[in-house]
Scaffold this motif. Structure first.
Motif, PDB file in Angstrom:
ATOM      1  N   LEU A  99       0.783  -1.155   0.043  1.00 47.02           N
ATOM      2  CA  LEU A  99       0.063   0.054   0.027  1.00 47.02           C
ATOM      3  C   LEU A  99       1.006   1.390  -0.048  1.00 47.02           C
ATOM      4  CD1 LEU A  99      -2.640  -1.185   2.324  1.00 47.02           C
ATOM      5  CD2 LEU A  99      -3.091  -0.641   0.264  1.00 47.02           C
ATOM      6  N   GLY A 100       2.039   1.259  -0.454  1.00 45.27           N
ATOM      7  CA  GLY A 100       3.030   2.142  -0.273  1.00 45.27           C
ATOM      8  C   GLY A 100       3.476   2.931   0.990  1.00 45.27           C
ATOM      9  N   VAL A 101       3.272   2.144   2.127  1.00 43.91           N
ATOM     10  CA  VAL A 101       3.445   2.696   3.427  1.00 43.91           C
ATOM     11  C   VAL A 101       4.905   1.805   4.005  1.00 43.91           C
ATOM     12  CG1 VAL A 101       2.885   2.734   5.908  1.00 43.91           C
ATOM     13  CG2 VAL A 101       0.991   3.014   4.106  1.00 43.91           C
ATOM     14  N   THR A 102       5.796   2.705   4.363  1.00 41.17           N
ATOM     15  CA  THR A 102       7.203   2.014   4.786  1.00 41.17           C
ATOM     16  C   THR A 102       7.080   1.469   6.050  1.00 41.17           C
ATOM     17  OG1 THR A 102       8.138   3.941   3.538  1.00 41.17           O
ATOM     18  CG2 THR A 102       9.582   2.522   5.347  1.00 41.17           C
ATOM     19  N   PRO A 103       6.945   0.215   6.284  1.00 44.72           N
ATOM     20  CA  PRO A 103       6.977  -0.482   7.683  1.00 44.72           C
ATOM     21  C   PRO A 103       7.938   0.215   8.747  1.00 44.72           C
ATOM     22  CG  PRO A 103       6.931  -2.079   6.176  1.00 44.72           C
ATOM     23  CD  PRO A 103       7.457  -0.663   5.316  1.00 44.72           C
ATOM     24  N   ILE A 104       7.722   0.603   9.950  1.00 50.34           N
ATOM     25  CA  ILE A 104       8.633   0.910  10.979  1.00 50.34           C
ATOM     26  C   ILE A 104       8.477   0.120  12.328  1.00 50.34           C
ATOM     27  CG2 ILE A 104       9.312   3.037  12.253  1.00 50.34           C
ATOM     28  CD1 ILE A 104       7.398   4.674  10.450  1.00 50.34           C
ATOM     29  N   VAL A 105       9.389  -0.853  12.247  1.00 47.88           N
ATOM     30  CA  VAL A 105       9.379  -1.581  13.353  1.00 47.88           C
ATOM     31  C   VAL A 105      10.273  -1.058  14.677  1.00 47.88           C
ATOM     32  CG1 VAL A 105      10.265  -3.845  14.159  1.00 47.88           C
ATOM     33  CG2 VAL A 105       9.291  -3.733  11.801  1.00 47.88           C
ATOM     34  N   VAL A 106       9.460  -0.848  15.587  1.00 43.05           N
ATOM     35  CA  VAL A 106      10.062  -0.050  16.696  1.00 43.05           C
ATOM     36  C   VAL A 106       9.712  -0.550  17.963  1.00 43.05           C
ATOM     37  CG1 VAL A 106       9.960   2.101  15.510  1.00 43.05           C
ATOM     38  CG2 VAL A 106       7.975   1.480  16.758  1.00 43.05           C
ATOM     39  N   PRO A 107      10.502  -0.585  19.021  1.00 46.23           N
ATOM     40  CA  PRO A 107       9.971  -1.164  20.296  1.00 46.23           C
ATOM     41  C   PRO A 107       8.935  -0.264  21.064  1.00 46.23           C
ATOM     42  CG  PRO A 107      12.181  -0.080  20.495  1.00 46.23           C
ATOM     43  CD  PRO A 107      11.703  -0.073  19.179  1.00 46.23           C
ATOM     44  N   ILE A 108       8.240  -0.672  21.833  1.00 43.55           N
ATOM     45  CA  ILE A 108       7.150  -0.002  22.557  1.00 43.55           C
ATOM     46  C   ILE A 108       7.442   0.344  23.625  1.00 43.55           C
ATOM     47  CG2 ILE A 108       4.690   0.292  23.512  1.00 43.55           C
ATOM     48  CD1 ILE A 108       4.277  -2.517  21.931  1.00 43.55           C
ATOM     49  N   ARG A 109       7.743   1.838  23.869  1.00 46.21           N
ATOM     50  CA  ARG A 109       8.255   2.381  25.195  1.00 46.21           C
ATOM     51  C   ARG A 109       6.943   2.511  26.224  1.00 46.21           C
ATOM     52  NH1 ARG A 109      12.853   3.918  26.290  1.00 46.21           N
ATOM     53  NH2 ARG A 109      12.300   5.532  27.658  1.00 46.21           N
ATOM     54  N   GLY A 110       6.236   1.423  26.475  1.00 41.83           N
ATOM     55  CA  GLY A 110       5.002   1.252  27.196  1.00 41.83           C
ATOM     56  C   GLY A 110       4.553  -0.273  27.173  1.00 41.83           C
ATOM     57  N   GLY A 111       3.483  -0.263  26.830  1.00 41.71           N
ATOM     58  CA  GLY A 111       2.994  -1.870  27.029  1.00 41.71           C
ATOM     59  C   GLY A 111       1.386  -1.658  26.183  1.00 41.71           C
ATOM     60  N   THR A 112       0.942  -2.570  25.790  1.00 35.02           N
ATOM     61  CA  THR A 112      -0.425  -2.838  25.239  1.00 35.02           C
ATOM     62  C   THR A 112      -0.976  -4.029  25.924  1.00 35.02           C
ATOM     63  OG1 THR A 112       0.167  -4.405  23.467  1.00 35.02           O
ATOM     64  CG2 THR A 112       0.452  -1.729  22.942  1.00 35.02           C
TER      65      THR A 112
END
Length: 407
Positions: free
Chosen positions: A344-357
């Motif tokens: 879809l033309g979106v650049t994936p950004i794999v990042v660590p969460i500085r929090g939680g879900t």
């Protein structure tokens, strides 16, 4: 996909703030108001197995449109908002065709959303932004995720020609106070794996998060008239400050980023005779996390030795753990999310969460559950904003993911 915006603007006007230190779930009855709206909408659009349970969890099913044996995919978002700033009487504003300049949130109160302080705004020149009126948060965390999942659900139910497996939907209360999945029915939910839609900037994919604990410090002082206090008074507030001074200065969230952990004093109250403090303790690394908790408790022991046993009561309670080890055996969840975005033309950004879900805890409850973006920025405050185009794109990403698990 315009309905995602209509839904979002409707949902943010429902006050759903959760509260810390409440025994019941949900922590606030008003969360049930949004849950009831979602139940009604899910029934109207034709979802199956729609229900809200006694703890305010909303569940629904989008039935499979093929007899082919496919994995059951879950999509999850939370309904509550942070209590860091008011979520009552939210008045969203739409800034069309953003020009890159400072946005007046509230002229009367001289509150501005300025790219000099929030440089991410520059990435949205020419797009349409939803902002606050400067007096409340917006609630994109996580009503944007709720709206995006609901919009996908309606689209799929209106297009049975799209072949897909069974899709499970879950909306949770109390995520912001760390109790979002206390009563989540993983077995009844019935998904093989899931995604939470609870992230930030468009393109974010998160499957590493903090190990988290909450720390409590209760201090019993000795209140004596200041005129005769010499060698007698123990000022509980000053003792609380002494406890804080013994924590590493650089391990404060204002000095940390990326994988760096921290101790954060989140609340301090009391007086000379008695005081109590609340902390959050975070680290991605499990060994460093355990070291932080041990240090926290050791300070209490040291100060009790200094001032007398029972002066300090220090406790630590784990909240959630880094989901990485639970996601890596199911790395297809990350690979497929990347592929969906790239298509879809979106650049994936794999990042660590500085929090939680919720997904972090669910992963340890047997439901692998990484986190996806919603498109929002500056959560938990008056400068929160989200791009309309990003929200619409997230719905498209979710659709691509459904298709990827239908092959």
């Amino acid at each position: 996909m315009q309905k995602v915006i209509e839904r979002f603007l409707k949902y943010v006007k429902v006050d759903t703030q959760s509260l810390d230190d409440m025994e019941q779930v949900p922590s606030t009855e008003k969360q049930k108001n949004l849950a009831a709206i979602l139940v009604e909408e899910l029934i109207e659009i034709g979802a199956a197995d729609v229900k809200m349970d006694d703890h305010c969890y909303v569940y629904a099913t989008i039935p499979a449109t093929t007899d082919k044996k496919l994995p059951v995919l879950g999509l999850i978002a939370h309904m509550d908002t942070s209590n860091a700033i008011s979520g009552e009487n939210v008045k969203p504003q739409i800034i069309q065709n953003y020009d890159g300049k400072s946005i007046v949130l509230n002229k009367e109160l001289s509150i501005f959303l300025d790219p000099s302080e929030h440089p991410s705004l520059i990435n949205y020149i020419g797009q349409d932004l939803i902002v606050t009126d400067g007096t409340t948060l917006l609630g994109a965390d996580d009503k944007a995720g709720v709206a995006e999942i609901m919009t996908l659900a309606e689209y799929l139910l209106n297009h049975p020609e799209i072949k897909h497996g069974t899709i499970k939907i879950g909306f949770t209360p109390d995520e912001e106070v760390g109790r979002g999945v206390d009563f989540f029915d993983v077995e009844g939910f019935g998904a093989d794996f899931a995604y939470t839609v609870d992230g930030g900037e468009l393109g974010e994919i998160e499957y590493e998060n903090f190990n988290a604990a909450g720390g409590k410090v209760e201090i019993q002082g000795k209140s004596i008239h200041p005129g005769s206090a010499k060698d007698k008074m123990l000022n509980a507030l000053l003792l609380a400050m002494e406890f804080q001074s013994m924590l590493p200065v650089q391990q404060n969230p204002m000095y940390t980023e990326n994988y760096e952990g921290f101790f954060m004093l989140s609340n301090l109250e009391g007086g000379v005779d008695f005081a109590k403090a609340s902390y959050i303790i975070r680290d991605h690394d499990k060994v460093k996390f355990e070291e932080k908790k041990a240090r926290f408790l050791k300070i209490g022991d040291y100060l009790n030795d200094k001032y007398g046993e029972g002066t300090f009561t220090v406790t630590v309670k784990d909240s959630y753990y880094n989901m990485k080890e639970k996601i890596e055996p199911h790395i297809h969840l990350i690979d497929n999310a990347k592929l969906a975005m790239e298509e879809l033309g979106v650049t994936p950004i794999v990042v660590p969460i500085r929090g939680g879900t919720d997904g972090a805890r669910l992963s340890y409850m047997g439901l692998p559950c990484p986190n996806l973006c919603t498109g929002g920025h500056n959560y938990h405050g008056r400068y929160e904003y989200i791009s309309i185009q990003s929200m619409e794109k997230v719905v498209e990403i979710l659709l691509k993911l459904v298709e990827s698990y239908s092959k």
